[in-house]
Design an enzyme around this catalytic site. Structure first.
Site, PDB file in Angstrom:
ATOM      1  N   THR A  42      -4.266  -8.373  10.808  1.00  0.00           N
ATOM      2  CA  THR A  42      -5.127  -7.717   9.678  1.00  0.00           C
ATOM      3  C   THR A  42      -6.658  -8.473   9.726  1.00  0.00           C
ATOM      4  O   THR A  42      -6.804  -9.698   9.856  1.00  0.00           O
ATOM      5  CB  THR A  42      -4.504  -8.099   8.226  1.00  0.00           C
ATOM      6  OG1 THR A  42      -5.193  -7.588   7.227  1.00  0.00           O
ATOM      7  CG2 THR A  42      -4.010  -9.493   8.025  1.00  0.00           C
ATOM      8  N   HIS A  87       0.905  -1.381  -0.002  1.00  0.00           N
ATOM      9  CA  HIS A  87       0.022   0.013  -0.024  1.00  0.00           C
ATOM     10  C   HIS A  87       0.880   1.366   0.051  1.00  0.00           C
ATOM     11  O   HIS A  87       0.388   2.168   0.298  1.00  0.00           O
ATOM     12  CB  HIS A  87      -0.937  -0.081   1.189  1.00  0.00           C
ATOM     13  CG  HIS A  87      -2.165  -1.009   0.984  1.00  0.00           C
ATOM     14  ND1 HIS A  87      -3.012  -1.483   2.117  1.00  0.00           N
ATOM     15  CD2 HIS A  87      -2.502  -1.834  -0.106  1.00  0.00           C
ATOM     16  CE1 HIS A  87      -3.866  -2.164   1.612  1.00  0.00           C
ATOM     17  NE2 HIS A  87      -3.521  -2.514   0.420  1.00  0.00           N
TER      18      HIS A  87
HETATM   19  P1  OAD Z   1      -7.928  -3.422  10.099  1.00  0.00           P
HETATM   20  O1  OAD Z   1      -8.135  -2.207  10.772  1.00  0.00           O
HETATM   21  O2  OAD Z   1      -8.948  -3.763   9.054  1.00  0.00           O
HETATM   22  O3  OAD Z   1      -8.016  -4.794  10.720  1.00  0.00           O
HETATM   23  C1  OAD Z   1      -6.886  -4.851  12.121  1.00  0.00           C
HETATM   24  C2  OAD Z   1      -6.887  -6.114  12.531  1.00  0.00           C
HETATM   25  O4  OAD Z   1      -5.948  -6.314  13.628  1.00  0.00           O
HETATM   26  C3  OAD Z   1      -8.379  -6.800  12.999  1.00  0.00           C
HETATM   27  O5  OAD Z   1      -8.475  -7.870  12.495  1.00  0.00           O
HETATM   28  C4  OAD Z   1      -8.179  -6.544  14.647  1.00  0.00           C
HETATM   29  O6  OAD Z   1      -8.923  -7.616  15.082  1.00  0.00           O
HETATM   30  C5  OAD Z   1      -6.546  -6.691  14.741  1.00  0.00           C
HETATM   31  N1  OAD Z   1      -5.929  -6.372  15.901  1.00  0.00           N
HETATM   32  C6  OAD Z   1      -6.087  -5.124  16.408  1.00  0.00           C
HETATM   33  N2  OAD Z   1      -5.146  -5.014  17.711  1.00  0.00           N
HETATM   34  C7  OAD Z   1      -4.398  -5.898  17.375  1.00  0.00           C
HETATM   35  C8  OAD Z   1      -3.174  -6.036  18.226  1.00  0.00           C
HETATM   36  N3  OAD Z   1      -3.078  -5.616  19.063  1.00  0.00           N
HETATM   37  N4  OAD Z   1      -2.759  -7.461  17.778  1.00  0.00           N
HETATM   38  C9  OAD Z   1      -3.046  -8.276  16.870  1.00  0.00           C
HETATM   39  N5  OAD Z   1      -4.122  -7.988  16.148  1.00  0.00           N
HETATM   40  C10 OAD Z   1      -4.975  -6.655  16.500  1.00  0.00           C
HETATM   41  O7  OAD Z   1      -6.610  -3.273   9.287  1.00  0.00           O
HETATM   42  P2  OAD Z   1      -5.891  -3.944   7.882  1.00  0.00           P
HETATM   43  O8  OAD Z   1      -6.443  -5.259   7.807  1.00  0.00           O
HETATM   44  O9  OAD Z   1      -4.419  -3.652   7.960  1.00  0.00           O
HETATM   45  O10 OAD Z   1      -5.935   0.302   3.209  1.00  0.00           O
HETATM   46  O11 OAD Z   1      -6.532  -3.251   6.632  1.00  0.00           O
HETATM   47  C11 OAD Z   1      -6.367  -3.280   5.495  1.00  0.00           C
HETATM   48  C12 OAD Z   1      -6.414  -2.133   4.575  1.00  0.00           C
HETATM   49  O12 OAD Z   1      -7.764  -1.537   4.781  1.00  0.00           O
HETATM   50  C13 OAD Z   1      -5.511  -0.971   5.090  1.00  0.00           C
HETATM   51  O13 OAD Z   1      -4.049  -1.333   4.761  1.00  0.00           O
HETATM   52  C14 OAD Z   1      -6.160   0.119   4.613  1.00  0.00           C
HETATM   53  C15 OAD Z   1      -7.436  -0.079   5.259  1.00  0.00           C
HETATM   54  O14 OAD Z   1      -8.267   0.701   4.578  1.00  0.00           O
HETATM   55  C16 OAD Z   1      -5.789   1.544   2.510  1.00  0.00           C
HETATM   56  O15 OAD Z   1      -5.855   2.509   3.295  1.00  0.00           O
HETATM   57  C17 OAD Z   1      -5.870   1.457   1.034  1.00  0.00           C
END
Ligand code: OAD
Length: 307
Positions: free
Chosen positions: A247, A124
């Site tokens: 994620t 990204h």
């Molecule tokens: P999300 O916010 O969608 O998901 C975060 C994940 O991390 C969730 O499944 C939570 O349960 C988990 N989580 C939270 N705290 C945690 C911790 N301390 N340890 C382990 N897990 C934890 O974020 P992404 O999956 O990264 O894209 O989102 C993907 C993309 O969507 C991002 O790169 C961004 C977003 O919109 C763009 O901006 C293009």
């Protein structure tokens, strides 16, 4: 929470794995004090992603979008890599395993933790790259950590103080059985501070057009060079194990890598605060769940098992 037998089984697989991929999302940032995107504390709770992270949003109000990315750059520069970043960085330096990280994060913390650059694929983009918006200009400024980027994009001190009071406190060290108990504190939320004109925003030194953040927005193609490098790794031999770290797996193509590795016989280890009960009960073949803060679990899971 994960029982010790589950950890031992994973570590046996990890020890035997020669080719490993880590797929990383915003959950890895939580214990460095940076917000995730979805969920009750996520960035997209107060703001619609359409208003901040699309080409249309930038066309309509570049000042608002730049303030959002400036705020994120500022936070990322103040944050420190956590133990999870360091554990992945160490794995990237392993001489006995082939390893790459595919990260959806744009904050640069894995690089700052010492992750080998050529094994780190930022699908990204990066908050610290700036690109010229002119079709005829190819100027790119890589790794620009200036903060603020322009005088108008400075974050006022009062605003910063109000934000830092909601940052998570450093977590205490916990035993393996306690790891799943760790709860990460609420994240700060972005608020636009002022209306800005184009002349107050970063301009291209080559052609004076408006510069944009070097991240991938919704509706844009992912960088082909980066996708090719990942494909080269995936196609040059079977992947034994994929680590799926913090994620939600909602965004393509990141989520497709897990299915691809699994469909070719690779094992899956999930590090997340929220994991399907079937995974936690061990009902999915060669799939392990480490529920809790990924920054706490990764150094434990990726450590040499005790003899
Ligand atoms: P999300 O916010 O969608 O998901 C975060 C994940 O991390 C969730 O499944 C939570 O349960 C988990 N989580 C939270 N705290 C945690 C911790 N301390 N340890 C382990 N897990 C934890 O974020 P992404 O999956 O990264 O894209 O989102 C993907 C993309 O969507 C991002 O790169 C961004 C977003 O919109 C763009 O901006 C293009």
């Amino acid at each position: 929470m994960t029982n010790p037998a589950h950890l031992a089984e994973f570590q046996e697989c990890f020890g035997a794995s020669k080719r490993i991929v880590a797929l990383v999302g915003a959950g890895l940032l939580a214990s460095s004090g940076l917000p995730t995107f979805r969920g009750t504390q996520g960035l997209w709770k107060n703001f619609n992603m359409i208003d901040l992270a699309t080409p249309d949003a930038f066309y309509i109000d570049p000042g608002l979008v730049w303030q959002f990315y400036l705020w994120r750059r500022h936070q990322a520069l103040q944050a420190q890599p956590n133990a999870g970043h360091l554990a992945l960085a160490e794995l990237s330096r392993s001489t006995s395993k082939e390893f790459v990280t595919i990260t959806q994060n744009v904050d640069g913390l894995l690089g700052r933790a010492g992750h080998e650059r050529e094994k780190l694929h930022e699908i990204h983009g990066s908050l610290f790259d700036l690109r010229c918006t002119s079709f005829t200009c190819t100027y790119v400024d890589h790794g620009n950590e200036d903060d603020p980027l322009t005088p108008a994009l400075d974050v006022p001190e009062e605003y910063e103080k109000s934000q830092s009071s909601s940052l998570p406190k450093e977590s205490e060290s916990l035993s393996v059985m306690d790891l799943g108990q760790n709860v990460v504190a609420p994240s700060p939320q972005f608020t636009a501070i002022q209306e800005l004109s184009v002349s107050e925003l970063p301009l291209c030194p080559a052609c004076q057009s408006l510069m944009r953040p070097g991240v991938v927005w919704f509706g844009e193609l992912l960088p082909l060079r980066v996708l090719d490098e990942i494909d080269d790794f995936l196609e040059s031999g079977p992947v034994d194990l994929i680590l799926v770290i913090g994620t939600s797996g909602t965004v393509y193509p990141a989520n497709a890598y897990v299915d691809l590795v699994r469909s070719r016989g690779g094992a899956v280890a999930i590090f997340n605060t929220d994991i399907e009960p079937a995974v936690m009960r061990g009902e999915l073949e060669r799939t392990w769940g480490f529920q809790g803060d990924a920054a706490e679990w990764l150094p434990v899971a990726l450590a040499e098992p005790k003899k």
